[in-house]
Design a protein around this motif. Structure first.
Motif, short mmCIF file in Angstrom:
data_model
loop_
_atom_site.label_atom_id
_atom_site.label_comp_id
_atom_site.label_asym_id
_atom_site.label_seq_id
_atom_site.Cartn_x
_atom_site.Cartn_y
_atom_site.Cartn_z
N VAL A 1 0.82 -1.20 0.00
CA VAL A 1 0.00 0.00 0.00
C VAL A 1 0.86 1.26 0.00
CG1 VAL A 1 -1.76 1.29 1.28
CG2 VAL A 1 -1.90 -1.20 1.14
N ASP A 2 1.86 1.32 0.84
CA ASP A 2 2.70 2.52 0.93
C ASP A 2 3.44 2.78 -0.38
OD1 ASP A 2 1.91 2.99 3.55
OD2 ASP A 2 3.49 1.70 4.37
N ALA A 3 3.99 1.72 -0.96
CA ALA A 3 4.72 1.89 -2.23
C ALA A 3 3.77 2.30 -3.35
CB ALA A 3 5.45 0.60 -2.59
N ASP A 4 2.57 1.74 -3.37
CA ASP A 4 1.60 2.10 -4.41
C ASP A 4 1.16 3.54 -4.28
OD1 ASP A 4 1.74 -0.42 -5.50
OD2 ASP A 4 -0.10 -1.15 -4.54
N PHE B 1 4.01 5.76 -5.45
CA PHE B 1 4.11 5.70 -6.91
C PHE B 1 3.05 6.58 -7.56
CE2 PHE B 1 2.75 3.74 -10.92
CZ PHE B 1 3.94 3.77 -11.63
N PHE B 2 1.82 6.54 -7.02
CA PHE B 2 0.75 7.38 -7.57
C PHE B 2 1.06 8.86 -7.37
CE2 PHE B 2 -3.21 9.75 -7.11
CZ PHE B 2 -3.86 9.42 -8.28
N ILE B 3 1.56 9.22 -6.19
CA ILE B 3 1.89 10.62 -5.92
C ILE B 3 3.00 11.10 -6.84
CG2 ILE B 3 2.90 12.16 -4.18
CD1 ILE B 3 1.36 10.49 -2.08
N ASP B 4 4.03 10.30 -7.01
CA ASP B 4 5.15 10.70 -7.87
C ASP B 4 4.73 10.88 -9.32
OD1 ASP B 4 6.81 10.67 -5.68
OD2 ASP B 4 7.59 8.64 -6.06
N ASN B 5 3.82 10.05 -9.80
CA ASN B 5 3.42 10.13 -11.21
C ASN B 5 2.33 11.16 -11.48
OD1 ASN B 5 5.22 8.22 -12.17
ND2 ASN B 5 3.81 6.53 -11.80
#
Length: 152
Positions: A58-61, A64-68
């Motif tokens: 969950v944290d990595a996903d 990833f969403f925030i960065d993109n």
């Protein structure tokens, strides 16, 4: 004589009942096989979903969403309240290029001129109406004295 026909009729009914029960049993067997196969396919799909969920972080996903999808590091200006009921909209604080200011719409020309309603006209005078009191018109109602006259 009737006893032999009765026995033949009962034998035919028994054969029909045996055929019906065999057909029903075979049909139910096929339906349960199809249901069992569908349950196996459903279980396989559920297992593949479980395998994907085990790999989910969950944290990595979220990172990833925030960065993109981030739009910047600065918080946008607050949107001012505009009271449109008094007809006075606030001027925009920073207009964007190519867009009209907030609250002011560009003037649009109508596609065709507005249709004017027809002016009221009087009906033409009636010429071939008898003079007796049996006939009444909207323009000249009949006198009240004649009980046979029409009232409109």
């Amino acid at each position: 004589m009737w006893e032999q026909e009765f026995i033949l009729g009962c034998n035919q009914l028994e054969e029909l009942e045996v055929t019906r029960i065999d057909y029903l049993r075979d049909l139910l067997w096929k339906i349960t096989n199809i249901d069992s196969l569908a349950c196996l396919k459903h279980d396989d799909c559920s297992e593949s979903v479980r395998n994907v969920l085990e790999k989910c972080d969950v944290d990595a996903d979220l990172q990833f969403f925030i960065d993109n999808n981030k739009s910047g590091s600065k918080k946008p200006d607050p949107i001012p309240y505009e009271n449109y009921y008094n007809g006075k909209a606030l001027p925009p604080s920073r207009p964007q290029a190519g867009l009209p200011p907030v609250g002011i719409l560009p003037k649009q020309t109508p596609a065709r001129p507005p249709i004017k309603p027809p002016s009221p006209t009087r009906p033409p005078p009636r010429t071939n109406v008898p003079d007796d009191d049996l006939y009444a018109t909207v323009d000249n109602p009949a006198p009240e004295s004649n009980p046979n006259s029409l009232r409109l």
